[in-house]
Every structure is written in C-alpha cells, then in structure tokens.
Design a protein around this motif. Structure first.
Motif, PDB file in Angstrom:
ATOM      1  N   VAL A  37       1.690  -7.745  -5.764  1.00  0.00           N
ATOM      2  CA  VAL A  37       2.365  -8.252  -4.570  1.00  0.00           C
ATOM      3  C   VAL A  37       2.071  -9.744  -4.472  1.00  0.00           C
ATOM      4  O   VAL A  37       0.934 -10.174  -4.584  1.00  0.00           O
ATOM      5  CB  VAL A  37       1.882  -7.516  -3.301  1.00  0.00           C
ATOM      6  N   ASP A  38       3.110 -10.535  -4.289  1.00  0.00           N
ATOM      7  CA  ASP A  38       2.978 -11.990  -4.189  1.00  0.00           C
ATOM      8  C   ASP A  38       3.321 -12.411  -2.763  1.00  0.00           C
ATOM      9  O   ASP A  38       4.489 -12.517  -2.401  1.00  0.00           O
ATOM     10  CB  ASP A  38       3.917 -12.660  -5.198  1.00  0.00           C
ATOM     11  N   ALA A  39       2.286 -12.663  -1.960  1.00  0.00           N
ATOM     12  CA  ALA A  39       2.491 -13.012  -0.554  1.00  0.00           C
ATOM     13  C   ALA A  39       3.141 -14.382  -0.372  1.00  0.00           C
ATOM     14  O   ALA A  39       3.670 -14.682   0.691  1.00  0.00           O
ATOM     15  CB  ALA A  39       1.155 -12.979   0.190  1.00  0.00           C
ATOM     16  N   GLN A  40       3.139 -15.216  -1.409  1.00  0.00           N
ATOM     17  CA  GLN A  40       3.734 -16.549  -1.330  1.00  0.00           C
ATOM     18  C   GLN A  40       5.113 -16.619  -1.981  1.00  0.00           C
ATOM     19  O   GLN A  40       5.711 -17.682  -2.040  1.00  0.00           O
ATOM     20  CB  GLN A  40       2.808 -17.575  -1.997  1.00  0.00           C
ATOM     21  N   GLY A  41       5.594 -15.494  -2.480  1.00  0.00           N
ATOM     22  CA  GLY A  41       6.879 -15.467  -3.168  1.00  0.00           C
ATOM     23  C   GLY A  41       7.806 -14.439  -2.564  1.00  0.00           C
ATOM     24  O   GLY A  41       7.460 -13.726  -1.622  1.00  0.00           O
ATOM     25  N   CYS A  42       8.990 -14.378  -3.097  1.00  0.00           N
ATOM     26  CA  CYS A  42      10.010 -13.432  -2.649  1.00  0.00           C
ATOM     27  C   CYS A  42      10.576 -12.755  -3.894  1.00  0.00           C
ATOM     28  O   CYS A  42      11.053 -13.424  -4.809  1.00  0.00           O
ATOM     29  CB  CYS A  42      11.118 -14.189  -1.915  1.00  0.00           C
ATOM     30  N   ARG A  43      10.503 -11.437  -3.912  1.00  0.00           N
ATOM     31  CA  ARG A  43      11.088 -10.660  -5.008  1.00  0.00           C
ATOM     32  C   ARG A  43      12.077  -9.675  -4.418  1.00  0.00           C
ATOM     33  O   ARG A  43      11.743  -8.917  -3.520  1.00  0.00           O
ATOM     34  CB  ARG A  43      10.007  -9.906  -5.779  1.00  0.00           C
ATOM     35  N   LEU A  44      13.276  -9.693  -4.962  1.00  0.00           N
ATOM     36  CA  LEU A  44      14.340  -8.833  -4.472  1.00  0.00           C
ATOM     37  C   LEU A  44      14.922  -8.004  -5.609  1.00  0.00           C
ATOM     38  O   LEU A  44      14.938  -8.458  -6.756  1.00  0.00           O
ATOM     39  CB  LEU A  44      15.466  -9.677  -3.877  1.00  0.00           C
ATOM     40  N   VAL A  45      15.402  -6.829  -5.282  1.00  0.00           N
ATOM     41  CA  VAL A  45      16.138  -6.012  -6.247  1.00  0.00           C
ATOM     42  C   VAL A  45      17.499  -5.680  -5.667  1.00  0.00           C
ATOM     43  O   VAL A  45      17.676  -5.597  -4.453  1.00  0.00           O
ATOM     44  CB  VAL A  45      15.385  -4.708  -6.622  1.00  0.00           C
ATOM     45  N   ALA A  46      18.460  -5.523  -6.560  1.00  0.00           N
ATOM     46  CA  ALA A  46      19.790  -5.025  -6.203  1.00  0.00           C
ATOM     47  C   ALA A  46      19.880  -3.612  -6.754  1.00  0.00           C
ATOM     48  O   ALA A  46      19.614  -3.381  -7.936  1.00  0.00           O
ATOM     49  CB  ALA A  46      20.880  -5.905  -6.813  1.00  0.00           C
ATOM     50  N   LEU A  47      20.245  -2.676  -5.891  1.00  0.00           N
ATOM     51  CA  LEU A  47      20.345  -1.278  -6.272  1.00  0.00           C
ATOM     52  C   LEU A  47      21.789  -0.810  -6.207  1.00  0.00           C
ATOM     53  O   LEU A  47      22.518  -1.141  -5.258  1.00  0.00           O
ATOM     54  CB  LEU A  47      19.512  -0.403  -5.334  1.00  0.00           C
ATOM     55  N   SER A  48      22.187  -0.033  -7.202  1.00  0.00           N
ATOM     56  CA  SER A  48      23.477   0.637  -7.212  1.00  0.00           C
ATOM     57  C   SER A  48      23.200   2.095  -7.552  1.00  0.00           C
ATOM     58  O   SER A  48      22.589   2.378  -8.586  1.00  0.00           O
ATOM     59  CB  SER A  48      24.404   0.024  -8.260  1.00  0.00           C
ATOM     60  N   ALA A  49      23.603   2.989  -6.668  1.00  0.00           N
ATOM     61  CA  ALA A  49      23.337   4.420  -6.838  1.00  0.00           C
ATOM     62  C   ALA A  49      21.849   4.670  -7.080  1.00  0.00           C
ATOM     63  O   ALA A  49      21.479   5.505  -7.893  1.00  0.00           O
ATOM     64  CB  ALA A  49      24.182   4.994  -7.966  1.00  0.00           C
TER      65      ALA A  49
END
Length: 177
Positions: free
Chosen positions: A53-65
């Motif tokens: 976990v990176d408290a100073q960063g942003c991680r995003l995922v894109a989900l399809s189905a």
C-alpha cells in the motif's frame, strides 16, 4: 467531480488483493510491449510491489466483468522533500481495454486525485515515441513534451526513443477567503 464511467467499466482503487491481476496484465501480450515490462516474466516477479500500500500514491484499476483490464498509478519518484510535489504516471491497458476510452477514464480519475486531494503540482511520464494513441491522450489531458530520449529502451530487438512529458497543475490550490 463526476467520474466518466460506462455501465460495463468500473474504476476503483487498487487493493493488495489485485496484485496478481495487475501483474498478469502488465505481462500480457499486447500490453507489456508499451511498457518497460518484459515478456515471459513470472506473475510473482511483480507481486510484492503491487501488494504494498502506497499512502503517498494513487493506484487505480479498471474492471470489466470483474476482471482487471486497466491499471494506472501515480507514484512518488524520489523521496526528497524538494520533490514531494511530483508524481510519476504509469498506465497499462489490456488489448480488450485499448481504444475504448478506458485510458482516459483512468487518467481523469488519477488527475482528480492529484489536483484536488493530494497537493501534487507536477506529473511526469515517459512514453514510447511510436505510441501515437497514448501521446494524443496525454496531450489532450494537458501534458506537454519536455524531451526526447534516443535509444531509450529495447523493444522487439530494436532500440526505440521515448518522450518525456509532464503536466503542471492547471489551477494550483490557494487559500479560500
């Protein structure tokens, strides 16, 4: 801010449990070629980094189905206080996610995080000079080319150039009076 999404695409924060799917995405044919990842690397080779976990960063995922088809991250590049206002962007899409606006969805969400919630002034990225689609996306979101790196990376047996691009916050925070 409203986030652009579609009925079949969900953008959300990446969780440690997504690490296997993110690593598999980064190693997928049709995805790794546009990154600095290598083909035929074990999924386990990237797990530790994406479980953290990176408290100073942003991680995003894109989900399809329910499947991870896209990833974007804003990462601290250097721990110096003098560069604490800077994040480095990484983004990857599966072949099924390319050309559908999912990259823009991920980027819009990441830029909102940077601009409105985290005090980020500058976002930097490197993009392969032959990746016209990505370059157009970045330019459309306010990134500008700052330099060209000749022979930056090996891709398919040839050394290719990369462009360094950056975006400064379009309206830096101020005190509301």
């Amino acid at each position: 801010m409203e986030y652009p999404e579609t009925a079949d695409i969900l953008i959300r924060a990446a969780e440690p449990g997504d690490a296997t799917a993110i690593s598999a995405l980064l190693g997928q044919i049709g995805t790794f070629e546009g990154t600095l990842q290598l083909p035929d690397m074990p999924v386990a080779s990237r797990l530790e980094a994406y479980q953290r976990v990176d408290a100073q960063g942003c991680r995003l995922v894109a989900l399809s189905a329910g499947e991870v088809i896209g990833f974007a991250g804003l990462h601290v590049q250097h721990p110096s206080l003098r560069r604490s206002h800077v994040r480095s962007l990484a983004i990857a899409l599966s072949p099924q996610g390319q050309g559908r606006g999912i990259g823009k969805m991920l980027m819009t969400r990441a830029l909102d995080w940077a601009d409105n919630w985290s005090g980020v002034l500058r976002i930097e990225l490197m993009v392969q000079a032959d990746n016209d689609r990505a370059i157009a996306l970045y330019r459309g979101l306010g990134f500008v080319e700052e330099g060209r790196h000749k022979g930056y990376a090996l891709k398919g047996g040839c050394y290719i150039d990369s462009l360094s691009m950056a975006r400064l916050h379009p309206n830096p925070p101020r005190i509301n009076a």
